[in-house]
Design a protein around this motif. Structure first.
Motif, mmCIF file in Angstrom:
data_model
loop_
_atom_site.group_PDB
_atom_site.id
_atom_site.type_symbol
_atom_site.label_atom_id
_atom_site.label_comp_id
_atom_site.label_asym_id
_atom_site.label_seq_id
_atom_site.Cartn_x
_atom_site.Cartn_y
_atom_site.Cartn_z
ATOM 1 N N THR A 204 30.820 35.228 38.813
ATOM 2 C CA THR A 204 30.088 36.448 39.164
ATOM 3 C C THR A 204 30.020 36.526 40.681
ATOM 4 O OG1 THR A 204 28.766 36.549 37.137
ATOM 5 C CG2 THR A 204 27.863 37.637 39.090
ATOM 6 N N TYR B 245 28.959 39.117 44.018
ATOM 7 C CA TYR B 245 28.283 40.329 44.464
ATOM 8 C C TYR B 245 28.065 40.272 45.966
ATOM 9 C CZ TYR B 245 24.034 37.400 44.332
ATOM 10 O OH TYR B 245 23.102 36.407 44.530
ATOM 11 N N SER B 246 27.668 41.379 46.540
ATOM 12 C CA SER B 246 27.253 41.421 47.942
ATOM 13 C C SER B 246 25.825 41.938 47.993
ATOM 14 C CB SER B 246 28.185 42.310 48.770
ATOM 15 O OG SER B 246 28.275 43.610 48.223
ATOM 16 N N ASP B 247 25.062 41.428 48.959
ATOM 17 C CA ASP B 247 23.652 41.806 49.071
ATOM 18 C C ASP B 247 23.216 41.613 50.516
ATOM 19 O OD1 ASP B 247 20.962 42.256 48.920
ATOM 20 O OD2 ASP B 247 20.526 40.660 47.467
ATOM 21 N N LYS C 20 22.919 46.148 47.246
ATOM 22 C CA LYS C 20 23.486 45.100 46.403
ATOM 23 C C LYS C 20 24.512 45.713 45.458
ATOM 24 C CE LYS C 20 22.315 41.354 43.215
ATOM 25 N NZ LYS C 20 21.246 40.587 42.544
ATOM 26 N N THR D 111 27.591 44.536 42.599
ATOM 27 C CA THR D 111 28.293 43.498 41.841
ATOM 28 C C THR D 111 29.764 43.878 41.742
ATOM 29 O OG1 THR D 111 26.326 42.958 40.536
ATOM 30 C CG2 THR D 111 28.448 42.299 39.625
ATOM 31 N N TRP D 112 30.624 42.984 42.190
ATOM 32 C CA TRP D 112 32.071 43.242 42.185
ATOM 33 C C TRP D 112 32.727 42.662 40.933
ATOM 34 C CZ3 TRP D 112 32.949 46.667 45.814
ATOM 35 C CH2 TRP D 112 32.084 46.700 46.930
ATOM 36 N N ASP E 269 31.476 40.601 37.355
ATOM 37 C CA ASP E 269 30.345 40.144 36.548
ATOM 38 C C ASP E 269 30.863 39.383 35.339
ATOM 39 O OD1 ASP E 269 27.731 39.810 35.622
ATOM 40 O OD2 ASP E 269 27.808 41.658 34.441
ATOM 41 N N LYS E 270 30.609 38.093 35.319
ATOM 42 C CA LYS E 270 31.057 37.223 34.226
ATOM 43 C C LYS E 270 32.547 37.401 33.964
ATOM 44 C CE LYS E 270 26.469 37.132 32.134
ATOM 45 N NZ LYS E 270 25.622 37.460 30.965
ATOM 46 N N LYS F 234 33.911 44.984 38.101
ATOM 47 C CA LYS F 234 32.916 46.031 37.928
ATOM 48 C C LYS F 234 33.050 47.162 38.942
ATOM 49 C CE LYS F 234 30.578 44.581 34.385
ATOM 50 N NZ LYS F 234 30.511 45.393 33.143
ATOM 51 N N ASN F 235 33.375 46.848 40.174
ATOM 52 C CA ASN F 235 33.420 47.873 41.217
ATOM 53 C C ASN F 235 34.531 47.589 42.216
ATOM 54 O OD1 ASN F 235 31.000 49.759 40.895
ATOM 55 N ND2 ASN F 235 30.004 47.751 40.768
ATOM 56 N N GLU G 225 28.244 33.260 42.639
ATOM 57 C CA GLU G 225 27.309 32.392 41.931
ATOM 58 C C GLU G 225 27.978 31.081 41.562
ATOM 59 O OE1 GLU G 225 25.618 34.457 38.635
ATOM 60 O OE2 GLU G 225 24.431 35.805 39.892
#
Length: 438
Positions: A276, A278-280, A300, A302-303, A305-306, A310-311, A336
């Motif tokens: 997973t 993401y950027s935040d 934030k 999520t690029w 996910d599991k 996603k993006n 993560e």
């Protein structure tokens, strides 16, 4: 004057905008001040400080735009740079990808500015170098290192009502240590926004231990191995992946995320389900600006996910052209991890290789993200849960996409190069040849 407060920057920007006669005008004011120290052969070789403030003005007439820069801020100079940008705009061709400037935006609050870093002085730099050099000399090693720190600000304003301001600090440290006979090498790098988190002496002990333990490396046959990649080994491969998740490249068939017919792999499983990403901008370990270079708010996102894409990020033009959500490129990357320590990963490895660092990385095939490069500064053979001996460096040919599908374990994420990534254990990592370099 290098670091302006929000109020000081706003006053200069307002004054400059007052000279504009263009249809649209956007001005970016940025500054930095900081210092550095470099040492080699256990002696300081250079030390310095710098400061700079600059302004970039973009003026637009219709779909034509021009940019001019300056680093003087009296009234005459401000009017001069505005007029110059307008002259350039009138000579420029129309942009086929014109998008009007943003109006007022709402930005989240991020904490990326720390007094501990902003107040660093020459005495701090000297002590930081001394601690690192002592760690080397105590073990009969030779150190070559570099420390640099900066305080920065960026402010942006346009005639559509947008205003943004962000201050930040950062400190970067790295050192390579070599044995006197030249057969052993170790390396460590650390970076923080808050300098109070950096202990160059403690960090340098890591490089010293790797150097001392990597003397007289043995040759192993190239091939596919289970590897444990420390963050300094994986970060460049991972960044080459995560910062290439561009929507336009994918839809135009120029990306590892492309599919026939202008489609992309968004919504599809790309890597192991334990991944997973993401950027935040508000993450306390890797805080970044709450706005992108074009003024869009950073939030934030999520690029992956599991394991599922996603993006993708885009430009404002491409988002508008395709009717997509407008998502700026990430300011940081956070991957993560798990709960295992590096020692836990080593203990659970029957046969593998511990890699400290990868370097000289070059693209082989952008559409599969295949890269080649070399290991360096501490490569070790593991057998039955123990580091047995140092091994000669390898050339590798590997894709981070394949790497993240061959995942066996993830450790605790660590900050490196402004991102958070975990150490990882990966099976079937491809080494193609040996390298005599240390």
């Amino acid at each position: 004057m290098a670091i302006l407060t929000k109020e000081q920057a706003q006053a200069i920007l307002k004054k400059a905008l007052g000279f504009s006669k263009a249809d649209e005008c956007e001005i970016t004011l940025s500054g930095n001040e900081g210092g550095n120290i470099r040492y080699a052969r256990n002696e300081v070789s250079t030390s310095g400080a710098e400061e700079n403030v600059s302004m970039a003005v973009e003026s637009r007439f219709g779909k034509r735009s021009g940019v001019a820069t300056i680093n003087e801020f009296d009234d005459k100079s401000l009017e001069k740079v505005i007029r110059r940008s307008e002259e350039i705009a009138k000579l420029a061709p129309e942009s086929p990808e014109y998008v009007e400037l943003l109006g007022p935006q709402k930005y989240i609050t991020t904490k990326a500015n720390f007094d501990s870093t902003a107040k660093i002085d020459p005495a701090y730099r000297a002590e930081a170098a001394a601690k690192s050099i002592k760690a080397a000399s105590d073990k009969g090693l030779t150190a070559a290192g570099f420390l640099e720190h900066y305080t920065r600000f960026t402010a942006k304003m346009n005639n559509k009502g947008l205003f943004a301001y962000h201050p930040s600090t950062d400190i970067d440290f790295s050192v390579t240590m070599r044995t006197e006979d030249g057969t052993g090498s170790g390396y460590v790098t650390q970076d923080f926004s808050d300098a109070s988190k950096l202990d160059t002496g403690k960090a340098s002990q890591i490089a010293a231990e790797k150097a001392a333990n990597s003397r007289n490396a043995k040759a192993l046959e190239p091939g596919k191995y289970t590897v444990i990649l420390e963050p300094a080994a994986s970060i460049d491969l991972l960044r080459n992946m995560f910062f290439n998740m561009d929507q336009r490249n994918a839809e135009e068939g120029r990306s590892f995320l492309s599919k026939p017919g202008g489609k992309t792999k968004v919504g599809e499983k790309l890597v192991d389900e334990r991944i997973t990403v993401y950027s935040d901008p508000t993450n306390p370990e890797v805080p970044t600006a709450p706005f992108a270079g074009d003024g869009r708010p950073q939030e934030k996102v999520t690029w992956i996910d599991k394991g599922v894409v996603k993006n993708l990020y885009n430009t404002r033009y491409w988002a508008s052209n395709k009717g997509s959500a407008s998502i700026p490129p990430p300011g940081n990357v956070i991957m993560e991890g798990g709960s295992q320590s590096l020692e836990d990963m080593i203990k659970s490895t029957k046969r593998g290789i511990l890699v400290t660092r990868l370097w000289y990385i070059r693209a082989v095939d952008p559409q599969t993200l295949l890269y080649t490069g070399l290991t360096r500064d501490g490569t070790f053979y593991i057998e039955n849960g123990k580091i047995m001996y140092p091994v000669k460096n390898f050339r590798f040919n590997e894709s981070p996409v394949i790497m993240l599908n061959n995942l066996e374990a993830l450790g605790k994420p660590q900050r490196i190069n402004g991102s958070l990534v975990p150490p990882m254990k990966v099976r079937d990592f491809t080494f193609t040849s040996l390298s005599d370099a240390v």
